[in-house]
Structures are given as C-alpha cells and as structure tokens.
Write a protein that holds these residues in place. Structure first.
Motif, mmCIF file in Angstrom:
data_model
loop_
_atom_site.group_PDB
_atom_site.id
_atom_site.type_symbol
_atom_site.label_atom_id
_atom_site.label_comp_id
_atom_site.label_asym_id
_atom_site.label_seq_id
_atom_site.Cartn_x
_atom_site.Cartn_y
_atom_site.Cartn_z
ATOM 1 N N LEU A 49 -5.369 9.541 3.583
ATOM 2 C CA LEU A 49 -6.319 8.592 2.999
ATOM 3 C C LEU A 49 -5.652 7.252 2.725
ATOM 4 N N ILE A 50 -4.425 7.293 2.208
ATOM 5 C CA ILE A 50 -3.715 6.069 1.849
ATOM 6 C C ILE A 50 -3.023 5.440 3.054
ATOM 7 N N SER A 51 -2.457 6.264 3.931
ATOM 8 C CA SER A 51 -1.586 5.722 4.984
ATOM 9 C C SER A 51 -2.273 5.377 6.303
ATOM 10 N N LEU A 52 -3.410 5.999 6.616
ATOM 11 C CA LEU A 52 -4.001 5.788 7.936
ATOM 12 C C LEU A 52 -4.757 4.472 8.085
ATOM 13 N N SER A 53 -5.139 3.863 6.957
ATOM 14 C CA SER A 53 -5.833 2.580 7.054
ATOM 15 C C SER A 53 -4.828 1.449 6.920
ATOM 16 N N ASN A 54 -4.761 0.592 7.931
ATOM 17 C CA ASN A 54 -3.821 -0.533 7.866
ATOM 18 C C ASN A 54 -4.494 -1.808 7.358
ATOM 19 N N THR A 55 -5.716 -1.662 6.830
ATOM 20 C CA THR A 55 -6.406 -2.825 6.261
ATOM 21 C C THR A 55 -6.686 -2.656 4.766
ATOM 22 N N LEU A 56 -6.529 -1.431 4.242
ATOM 23 C CA LEU A 56 -6.877 -1.149 2.845
ATOM 24 C C LEU A 56 -5.947 -1.895 1.890
ATOM 25 N N ILE A 57 -6.537 -2.704 1.019
ATOM 26 C CA ILE A 57 -5.770 -3.501 0.056
ATOM 27 C C ILE A 57 -5.881 -2.928 -1.357
ATOM 28 N N GLY A 114 3.255 9.415 -3.230
ATOM 29 C CA GLY A 114 4.595 8.888 -3.015
ATOM 30 C C GLY A 114 4.947 8.785 -1.547
ATOM 31 N N GLN A 115 4.588 9.812 -0.763
ATOM 32 C CA GLN A 115 4.865 9.807 0.680
ATOM 33 C C GLN A 115 4.120 8.669 1.376
ATOM 34 N N ALA A 116 2.877 8.472 0.976
ATOM 35 C CA ALA A 116 2.067 7.421 1.612
ATOM 36 C C ALA A 116 2.563 6.028 1.247
ATOM 37 N N LEU A 117 3.002 5.841 0.025
ATOM 38 C CA LEU A 117 3.460 4.527 -0.423
ATOM 39 C C LEU A 117 4.765 4.108 0.255
ATOM 40 N N LYS A 118 5.575 5.074 0.621
ATOM 41 C CA LYS A 118 6.887 4.764 1.190
ATOM 42 C C LYS A 118 6.794 3.904 2.447
ATOM 43 N N GLY A 119 5.808 4.170 3.297
ATOM 44 C CA GLY A 119 5.709 3.398 4.527
ATOM 45 C C GLY A 119 4.524 2.459 4.580
ATOM 46 N N ASN A 120 3.799 2.339 3.458
ATOM 47 C CA ASN A 120 2.574 1.535 3.467
ATOM 48 C C ASN A 120 2.886 0.036 3.497
ATOM 49 N N LYS A 121 2.136 -0.703 4.332
ATOM 50 C CA LYS A 121 2.369 -2.134 4.488
ATOM 51 C C LYS A 121 1.166 -2.990 4.103
#
Length: 266
Positions: free
Chosen positions: A61-69, A87-94
């Motif tokens: 939910l957190i990591s697959l969207s590259n537009t979610l702000i 925590g896992q999703a935040l590690k690579g989130n841009k």
C-alpha cells in the motif's frame, strides 16, 4: 475474459521476451499505470496486522504508489505488528511526505521497526506518532532516526506517549544532532522539571544552528523554574538576538520571548 493474475503473468512473459529484467526493474514495470493519487485517507478503519498476508498488503500500500504524498492511518488499530511493514516501506520510499500514524498502539516494538526504516529515509517531512504508548525506552529509537544525517523530517508529533524523563532525555540528545526539525509536539508526556531542563540544555547546546521554531510542552508537570530555563534557552537564540528590536528598559522584561521560536508550556 482474463483475471488480474493472468494479465500480470502475460505481461511478465512479454517483458522477459524483450529483455532480462532484475526483480526491482520488473516490479517497477508492473506498477499500475495511470494512477496519480497523491493523498489517501484510511483513518478509523480496522487494519490490525496479524498475518503475513496483512503485513505484505500494508507494505505494498505504501511502496507501490510512486505518486502518493500523504497517507493518513489515524486510529486504524495497526498494533505492534504494524511497525514492520511500515518500516520496510519507508526504507525505500521516494514520494511520501506526510504520514499520520496517530492512535495505533504501535508501542515500543512497533516504533523500533518504523525508526529503522526512517534512518534511511530523506523525503518524509511530517510524522504523527501521537498516542501510541511508545514509552521512555521506545523514544530511544525515535532518537536514533532523528539523529540520522539522512532525515529531512520537519514536523514530529509525540503527543501522549508516556515518555517520562527518560524519553525527554532521549529527545534532548536527538535535538543536539538534528538539522531539520522545525516543529515538535511533546505534550502530555509527564516529562516533569528534569525532562524540561534536559530539553533546555539541548536548545542551548545548539543555539548557533538550531532549526526548531515551535516546541509544544503542555500538560507535562513542568514547574516555573524549569519553564524559565526553556524560556532563557529560547531567548538566547542568535537569530532572536539579531532580529529583536531594542526595547526600553521599562519594557525589556515583557519582550523577552523571541518571535522566531515558540514554546507552549503549562
């Protein structure tokens, strides 16, 4: 008519015919197209993490969207188990800038997992961890990510987390090292005079380069002496001294509070 799984499998075969992709490149290619969602509010939904499938769903939910702000998960009953996938999703989130995790009973162990992900995250700017029963020991994990040179966090709420004096000292240690935080809410944490004094000493230690502008300390059993120490620390900020207009001697005491920094105390 093909189901979703069949369509994805067909797309995988098509991609591999073109070129051999790494797993990360393949995942990027398989992201849903045409979704430009920038804010998602799922607050007040029952999302307790109890199984591996639920764990993976929250990560995706957190990591697959590259537009979610902005992602709001206030009062979603995530529990201790919610910390690992976040925590896992935040590690690579841009992309994620705002994350609301208030009232989720994350506890010390849940926050430990989130903090580990945030140590390598430089894009998140707002984080609400209020009312998560983090406790004094859990605040040491918060200290770790706030002290990281990678953090870009501007606004942090730790309201109502039973941090006590131990937690206040952990945050004080982080403030000495942190170079990004602008607003910090430590209200309703029973930090008492000793905790307030630790915060004051941190403010004084960083007075040459302190970024903090708003500090909220209401409902903390702070007495007049420790409140005065904080006020003194704030009034000694170099920018305050440069910007403050000269005041007549008769009104000097009344104008001691600087305009660039604010502290809310009982």
């Amino acid at each position: 008519i093909y189901d979703k799984a069949s369509l994805i499998e067909a797309r995988k075969k098509k991609l591999h015919l073109k070129q051999k992709l790494t797993p990360s490149e393949e995942e990027e290619e398989l992201r849903p197209r045409g979704c430009n969602l920038v804010e998602l509010n799922l607050s007040h939904n029952h999302m307790t993490i109890e199984t591996p499938d639920q764990d993976e769903a929250l990560t995706r939910l957190i990591s697959l969207s590259n537009t979610l702000i902005t992602l709001k998960l206030d009062k979603c009953d995530l529990g201790i188990g919610g910390g690992k996938p976040i925590g896992q999703a935040l590690k690579g989130n841009k992309s994620l800038r705002v994350l609301d995790l208030a009232r989720n009973s994350l506890g010390e162990h849940g926050v430990r997992k989130i903090a580990a992900g945030l140590e390598d995250n430089s894009v998140l700017e707002f984080l609400d961890l209020s009312r998560n029963a983090i406790g004094g020991r859990g605040l040491k994990y918060v200290e770790a990510f706030l002290s990281s040179p990678n953090t870009g966090l501007h606004d942090l709420s730790l309201f109502g987390n039973m941090m006590g004096i131990e937690g206040a000292r952990a945050i004080a240690n982080a403030l000495v090292k942190n170079k990004s935080l602008i607003t910090l809410d430590m209200g309703l944490n029973r930090i008492r005079p000793k905790g307030a004094v630790a915060i004051a000493h941190a403010l004084i230690a960083r007075k040459e380069s302190m970024t903090l502008r708003t500090l909220k300390l209401k409902l903390n059993f702070i007495n007049d002496r420790s409140a005065l120490e904080i006020a003194t620390a704030l009034s000694s900020h170099p920018e305050s001294e440069k910007q403050a207009a000269p005041a007549p001697a008769s009104t000097a005491a009344a104008s001691a509070t600087p305009s660039t920094s604010a502290a809310t105390v009982p």
